[in-house]
Motif scaffolding. Structure first.
Motif, PDB file in Angstrom:
ATOM      1  N   ARG B  40     -71.359  50.563  47.030  1.00 51.00           N
ATOM      2  CA  ARG B  40     -72.388  49.707  47.634  1.00 51.00           C
ATOM      3  C   ARG B  40     -71.903  49.183  48.977  1.00 51.00           C
ATOM      4  N   TYR B  41     -72.809  49.095  49.930  1.00 50.78           N
ATOM      5  CA  TYR B  41     -72.549  48.374  51.180  1.00 50.78           C
ATOM      6  C   TYR B  41     -73.540  47.225  51.210  1.00 50.78           C
ATOM      7  N   GLY B  42     -73.089  46.026  50.870  1.00 54.81           N
ATOM      8  CA  GLY B  42     -74.015  44.907  50.735  1.00 54.81           C
ATOM      9  C   GLY B  42     -74.988  45.205  49.610  1.00 54.81           C
ATOM     10  N   ASP B  43     -76.285  45.140  49.913  1.00 56.36           N
ATOM     11  CA  ASP B  43     -77.294  45.404  48.897  1.00 56.36           C
ATOM     12  C   ASP B  43     -77.579  46.883  48.736  1.00 56.36           C
ATOM     13  N   PHE B  44     -77.080  47.683  49.692  1.00 60.06           N
ATOM     14  CA  PHE B  44     -77.465  49.086  49.740  1.00 60.06           C
ATOM     15  C   PHE B  44     -76.461  49.948  48.976  1.00 60.06           C
ATOM     16  N   ALA B  45     -76.973  50.798  48.074  1.00 57.44           N
ATOM     17  CA  ALA B  45     -76.085  51.681  47.324  1.00 57.44           C
ATOM     18  C   ALA B  45     -76.054  53.051  47.991  1.00 57.44           C
ATOM     19  N   ALA B  46     -74.956  53.371  48.684  1.00 56.36           N
ATOM     20  CA  ALA B  46     -74.823  54.687  49.318  1.00 56.36           C
ATOM     21  C   ALA B  46     -74.644  55.746  48.241  1.00 56.36           C
ATOM     22  N   VAL B  47     -73.901  55.388  47.187  1.00 56.40           N
ATOM     23  CA  VAL B  47     -73.758  56.251  46.011  1.00 56.40           C
ATOM     24  C   VAL B  47     -74.080  55.377  44.817  1.00 56.40           C
ATOM     25  N   GLY B  64     -78.051  67.937  49.570  1.00 57.07           N
ATOM     26  CA  GLY B  64     -79.056  66.881  49.628  1.00 57.07           C
ATOM     27  C   GLY B  64     -79.421  66.574  51.059  1.00 57.07           C
ATOM     28  N   PRO B  65     -80.518  65.843  51.258  1.00 54.94           N
ATOM     29  CA  PRO B  65     -80.930  65.516  52.627  1.00 54.94           C
ATOM     30  C   PRO B  65     -79.973  64.524  53.277  1.00 54.94           C
ATOM     31  N   SER B  66     -80.155  64.301  54.562  1.00 51.81           N
ATOM     32  CA  SER B  66     -79.303  63.386  55.311  1.00 51.81           C
ATOM     33  C   SER B  66     -79.373  61.981  54.723  1.00 51.81           C
ATOM     34  N   GLY B  67     -78.216  61.361  54.579  1.00 53.51           N
ATOM     35  CA  GLY B  67     -78.171  59.989  54.078  1.00 53.51           C
ATOM     36  C   GLY B  67     -78.237  59.871  52.574  1.00 53.51           C
ATOM     37  N   SER B  68     -78.113  61.008  51.850  1.00 54.25           N
ATOM     38  CA  SER B  68     -78.268  60.945  50.396  1.00 54.25           C
ATOM     39  C   SER B  68     -76.965  60.606  49.678  1.00 54.25           C
ATOM     40  N   GLY B  69     -75.864  60.463  50.414  1.00 54.91           N
ATOM     41  CA  GLY B  69     -74.627  60.010  49.785  1.00 54.91           C
ATOM     42  C   GLY B  69     -73.600  61.099  49.544  1.00 54.91           C
ATOM     43  N   LYS B  70     -73.789  62.281  50.109  1.00 49.55           N
ATOM     44  CA  LYS B  70     -72.852  63.389  49.882  1.00 49.55           C
ATOM     45  C   LYS B  70     -71.476  63.090  50.473  1.00 49.55           C
ATOM     46  N   THR B  71     -71.468  62.705  51.764  1.00 46.11           N
ATOM     47  CA  THR B  71     -70.191  62.434  52.426  1.00 46.11           C
ATOM     48  C   THR B  71     -69.471  61.274  51.752  1.00 46.11           C
ATOM     49  N   THR B  72     -70.231  60.241  51.386  1.00 46.24           N
ATOM     50  CA  THR B  72     -69.616  59.097  50.723  1.00 46.24           C
ATOM     51  C   THR B  72     -68.939  59.549  49.432  1.00 46.24           C
ATOM     52  N   THR B  73     -69.613  60.393  48.657  1.00 46.37           N
ATOM     53  CA  THR B  73     -69.023  60.892  47.413  1.00 46.37           C
ATOM     54  C   THR B  73     -67.734  61.672  47.698  1.00 46.37           C
ATOM     55  N   ASP B 186     -66.592  69.009  54.142  1.00 44.16           N
ATOM     56  CA  ASP B 186     -67.798  68.268  54.513  1.00 44.16           C
ATOM     57  C   ASP B 186     -68.529  69.008  55.630  1.00 44.16           C
ATOM     58  N   GLU B 187     -69.571  69.716  55.291  1.00 46.63           N
ATOM     59  CA  GLU B 187     -70.357  70.503  56.242  1.00 46.63           C
ATOM     60  C   GLU B 187     -69.455  71.224  57.248  1.00 46.63           C
ATOM     61  N   PRO B 188     -68.529  72.037  56.762  1.00 46.45           N
ATOM     62  CA  PRO B 188     -67.546  72.632  57.677  1.00 46.45           C
ATOM     63  C   PRO B 188     -68.180  73.617  58.651  1.00 46.45           C
ATOM     64  N   THR B 219     -73.125  70.206  51.882  1.00 50.37           N
ATOM     65  CA  THR B 219     -74.023  70.805  52.872  1.00 50.37           C
ATOM     66  C   THR B 219     -75.426  70.253  52.685  1.00 50.37           C
ATOM     67  N   HIS B 220     -76.256  70.335  53.728  1.00 53.40           N
ATOM     68  CA  HIS B 220     -77.666  70.034  53.501  1.00 53.40           C
ATOM     69  C   HIS B 220     -78.504  71.298  53.672  1.00 53.40           C
ATOM     70  N   ASP B 221     -77.806  72.443  53.736  1.00 55.47           N
ATOM     71  CA  ASP B 221     -78.468  73.729  53.933  1.00 55.47           C
ATOM     72  C   ASP B 221     -78.567  74.435  52.584  1.00 55.47           C
TER      73      ASP B 221
HETATM   74  N1  ATP Z   1     -69.522  52.215  56.118  1.00 53.02           N
HETATM   75  C1  ATP Z   1     -70.837  52.154  55.835  1.00 53.02           C
HETATM   76  N2  ATP Z   1     -71.507  50.994  55.938  1.00 53.02           N
HETATM   77  C2  ATP Z   1     -72.823  50.917  55.644  1.00 53.02           C
HETATM   78  N3  ATP Z   1     -73.566  51.956  55.222  1.00 53.02           N
HETATM   79  C3  ATP Z   1     -72.953  53.150  55.093  1.00 53.02           C
HETATM   80  C4  ATP Z   1     -71.563  53.313  55.387  1.00 53.02           C
HETATM   81  N4  ATP Z   1     -71.239  54.613  55.170  1.00 53.02           N
HETATM   82  C5  ATP Z   1     -72.373  55.223  54.775  1.00 53.02           C
HETATM   83  N5  ATP Z   1     -73.400  54.350  54.715  1.00 53.02           N
HETATM   84  C6  ATP Z   1     -74.779  54.667  54.324  1.00 53.02           C
HETATM   85  O1  ATP Z   1     -74.767  55.341  53.103  1.00 53.02           O
HETATM   86  C7  ATP Z   1     -75.756  56.361  53.068  1.00 53.02           C
HETATM   87  C8  ATP Z   1     -75.123  57.673  52.670  1.00 53.02           C
HETATM   88  O2  ATP Z   1     -74.279  58.114  53.702  1.00 53.02           O
HETATM   89  P1  ATP Z   1     -73.537  59.508  53.639  1.00 53.02           P
HETATM   90  O3  ATP Z   1     -72.724  59.617  54.859  1.00 53.02           O
HETATM   91  O4  ATP Z   1     -72.839  59.636  52.340  1.00 53.02           O
HETATM   92  O5  ATP Z   1     -74.766  60.506  53.702  1.00 53.02           O
HETATM   93  P2  ATP Z   1     -74.745  62.110  53.725  1.00 53.02           P
HETATM   94  O6  ATP Z   1     -75.432  62.546  52.473  1.00 53.02           O
HETATM   95  O7  ATP Z   1     -73.381  62.619  53.950  1.00 53.02           O
HETATM   96  O8  ATP Z   1     -75.695  62.402  54.963  1.00 53.02           O
HETATM   97  P3  ATP Z   1     -75.539  63.503  56.129  1.00 53.02           P
HETATM   98  O9  ATP Z   1     -76.091  64.775  55.600  1.00 53.02           O
HETATM   99  O10 ATP Z   1     -76.406  62.939  57.219  1.00 53.02           O
HETATM  100  O11 ATP Z   1     -74.100  63.569  56.503  1.00 53.02           O
HETATM  101  C9  ATP Z   1     -76.379  56.389  54.452  1.00 53.02           C
HETATM  102  O12 ATP Z   1     -77.633  55.757  54.382  1.00 53.02           O
HETATM  103  C10 ATP Z   1     -75.430  55.612  55.301  1.00 53.02           C
HETATM  104  O13 ATP Z   1     -76.124  54.922  56.302  1.00 53.02           O
END
Ligand code: ATP
Ligand code: MG
Lengths: 302, 391
Positions: B40-47, B64-73, B186-188, B219-221
């Motif tokens: 979580r980042y504040g109220d927002f759950a990235a994963v 998954g699409p952009s912002g879906s949490g792949k990189t965070t995972t 990560d999307e190499p 990947t998002h492809d």
């Molecule tokens: N350090 C951070 N602080 C706040 N929010 C974050 C942080 N890192 C990631 N997020 C948010 O978490 C969500 C998931 O991010 P992530 O980078 O995992 O997406 P992704 O699936 O890899 O997307 P992409 O395909 O665009 O790379 C995004 O909405 C992003 O804005």
């Protein structure tokens, strides 16, 4: 005058050396002599206001009062002169070292801070530019004197008093504050160009955080270190007002001695010889520093 | 390795072990187990509470699409980001508190993150030096890694002297040279052009087969995911919608999001009612039959384009087949197949793919009947959010 020279220096030094061949150079083949015309005014100004006086000083050194090497023989046979020269170089080295130690973490903090904090830090670096050199140096006189703010603060916590003014320490403190922007700015310019993902990459490859910093970040920041060190060191060699006001007359630096010879004793030849010696040694130091920094860079990166 | 012959940017030397299929760097892959993992980042759950098991030696793609949490995972697995809840195990051992440099995983970043002040060989030597490996052994391993990525002659170059594809392969060599149990990518290929990407996909697949390392690939492809993966985890809004082999996700999507994200489909919406052997969904005033059953009544039926057939308007469907009237609105000839775009009476679109050699003589503007087997209708709960993502 000093500041003019410095700001000219720093904008050149702050740019990390680019290896890519500049497209402008290839284009100039077709464009004929136009670039040469563009730098002509600067060249004329440089010749009139820098090279001509410099030549005059050198001419005096070898001809006044009689032609020959007399002025140089005088300079190297007086132990006091050699002591002054040595003191000038050690002071400049201290100023460079202290500036580097303070500026490196400062510049690093600027690269990792958020935009608001970064703006504040940048303003603090540039603040000295908004007041004159004289005002700042007199401010240091007030701060450093035996009953000054610093000694009062130290006294409040049971330390001191230290004699800061009229000592080499006082001169170094004042010069570091005045010259720090010329260390911070090139460091920041180079550091902000370092890819932030390199450190995590090094971590993933098995490097402890400190190892990652030393093996990856530091070598990449070296161009900034060498640019900053050169600028600060050379500026410190020629400083006049600050050592004159903050230092003791018995510990004078070479710029003060030149002033004494020329303005006080009207020995234009001796003053010129001192200037020529300082210039020559400075050029040698620049060469040595550049070579050793390049070596160090290569060694660390291995 | 014939794949190297089509290399657009290099003249690779043949890999020494190409014949035997053995690689000096081959090792054993680790099993990765994510349980209830959140960031979580504040109220927002990235994963958001994801659970996933990656088997030893498996090629798992996070799609998954952009912002879906792949990189965070991926960053949580690598140790660059710490989870706010849940557990992470590698070969059964919990590693949430192990720092990144002790996890012994290889990471390949989107922009490669090669060290610009080191040559290719020095870059690859970097992880070996951190592990205190002696000079002679280092030279052998660097050679093996460079051969694996077909860059044998490039050791003395600096990264800036290489093309994007070559830099990407150096990044792979650097990440596999110490025989990590897990390789995270990560999307190499994200920064490369299509042709180079296609070739490097095959290279990555080959390296995976040679090494036996567990791969986790972001990947998002969707096409890239289909080419590479043993299994795919589909991400949406920080959650995993479905995990499975490509064919499973395509034939039996678990959610409307997965159906729309992977491949093309026709979606029919309506009210579902249960029947003796499944459900019936009211679409355009007709009952569409499907063997599936769902909770609730707002349903979507998904049919893949190659399952649909076009018949004359007076065609009578056989028992066990569904039929809907439709108008042909467009036709796209693709060589090996043809795509027909149609509109249903309520205006919603449908898509049919006919194989070459089996083309109907339908033309644009024709009034037709669309038919398909009841068993080819995948019944899913309707999800109004999905339209927002795809339109
Ligand atoms: N350090 C951070 N602080 C706040 N929010 C974050 C942080 N890192 C990631 N997020 C948010 O978490 C969500 C998931 O991010 P992530 O980078 O995992 O997406 P992704 O699936 O890899 O997307 P992409 O395909 O665009 O790379 C995004 O909405 C992003 O804005
Ligand atoms: Mg990402």
């Amino acid at each position: 005058m000093v500041l003019d020279q410095l700001s000219g220096d720093v904008s050149g030094a702050a740019r990390p050396a680019a290896d890519a061949p500049s497209p402008a150079r290839t284009a100039s083949d077709a464009g004929g002599r136009r670039p040469a015309l563009l730098i002509l005014p600067a060249l004329i100004a440089l010749a009139a206001f820098f090279l001509y006086p410099l030549a005059l000083v050198a001419w005096n050194a070898f001809t006044d009062p009689t032609p020959g090497l007399g002025n140089f023989v005088w300079f190297f046979s007086e132990p006091a002169n050699l002591a002054t020269l040595g003191r000038t170089f050690t002071t400049a080295l201290w100023v460079t070292a202290v500036s580097l130690l303070l500026s490196y973490p400062y510049a690093y903090a600027m690269t990792v801070a958020g935009p608001r904090v970064r703006g504040l830090l940048m303003m603090l670096v540039l603040l000295p530019f908004w007041t004159s050199l004289m005002v700042r140096t007199f401010a240091w006189v007030i701060l450093l004197q035996d009953t000054g703010v610093i000694n009062q603060l130290l006294g409040a916590v049971g330390l001191g008093p230290f004699s800061l003014i009229r000592t080499q320490t006082g001169v170094i403190i004042g010069m570091v504050q005045l010259l720090m922007p010329f260390m911070v700015l090139p460091l920041y310019a180079v550091m902000s160009g370092i890819d932030g993902r390199l450190l995590p990459a090094a971590r993933s490859l098995g490097a402890r955080p400190a190892t990652a910093f030393v093996t990856v970040y530091m070598p990449l920041s070296l161009p900034g270190v060498s640019a900053g060190c050169l600028t600060v060191f050379i500026s410190a060699l020629g400083f006049y007002i600050t050592p004159a006001l903050l230092g003791s007359p018995t510990d004078a630096l070479i710029s003060q001695q030149i002033f004494t010879q020329v303005n006080g004793l009207l020995k234009w030849g001796r003053g010129g010889a001192m200037g020529v010696v300082l210039l020559g040694l400075t050029l040698v130091m620049i060469a040595l520093l550049a070579v050793s920094l390049r070596r160090a860079g290569r060694r660390v990166s291995r | 390795m014939s794949s190297s012959a089509i290399s657009p940017d290099a003249r690779p030397a043949p890999a020494p072990d190409a014949g035997s299929g053995r690689n000096d760097l081959a090792g054993r892959g680790a099993r990765i187990e994510l349980t209830g993992l959140s960031r979580r980042y504040g109220d927002f759950a990235a994963v958001d509470d994801i659970s996933l098991v990656v088997e030893p030696g498996e090629f798992m793609t996070l799609l998954g699409p952009s912002g879906s949490g792949k990189t965070t995972t991926l960053n949580i697995i690598a140790g660059f980001v710490s989870p706010t809840a849940g557990s992470l195990k590698v070969d059964g051992a919990a590693i949430e508190s192990t720092p990144a440099h002790k996890r012994d995983m290889g990471v390949v970043f989107q922009h490669y993150a090669l060290f610009p002040h080191l040559t290719v060989a020095e870059n690859i030597a970097y992880p070996l030096k951190r592990r205190g490996i002696g000079k002679a052994r280092r030279a052998e391993l660097i050679r093996a890694a460079l051969d694996t990525v077909h860059l044998g002659e490039y050791g003395h170059r600096y990264p800036r002297e290489l093309s994007g594809g070559q830099q990407q392969r150096v990044a792979v060599a650097r990440a596999i040279v110490y025989g990590p149990r897990v390789l995270l990518m990560d999307e190499p290929l994200g920064a490369l052009d299509k042709k180079l990407r296609d070739w490097l996909q095959l290279e990555i697949k080959r390296i995976h087969a040679e090494l036996g390392t567990t791969f986790v690939y972001v990947t998002h492809d969707q096409e890239e995911a289909l080419v590479l993966s043993d299994r795919i985890a589909v991400f949406n809004h920080g959650r995993i919608e479905q995990v499975g082999a490509a064919s499973e996700l395509y034939e039996r999507p678990a959610t409307l999001f997965v159906a729309k994200f992977l491949g093309e489909s026709t979606v029919l919406r309506g009210e579902a009612t249960r029947t003796g052997d499944g459900s019936a969904v009211g679409v355009c005033a007709r009952a569409i039959h499907t063997p599936g059953r769902i909770e609730g009544s707002r349903a979507a039926i998904v049919v893949r384009p190659e399952r649909l057939a076009v018949r004359p308007r007076d065609h009578r469907p056989e028992p066990g087949w569904n039929a809907l009237p439709a108008t042909v609105t467009g036709e796209i000839y693709l060589g090996s197949s043809r795509k027909l775009e149609l509109a249903l009476p309520d205006g919603s679109p449908a898509l049919v793919r006919e194989q070459a050699g089996m083309l109907s003589d339908t033309r644009e503007g024709d009034e037709v009947t669309l038919t398909w087997r009841a068993g080819d209708s995948v019944l899913l709960p309707d999800d109004p959010d999905v339209e927002a993502v795809f339109t």
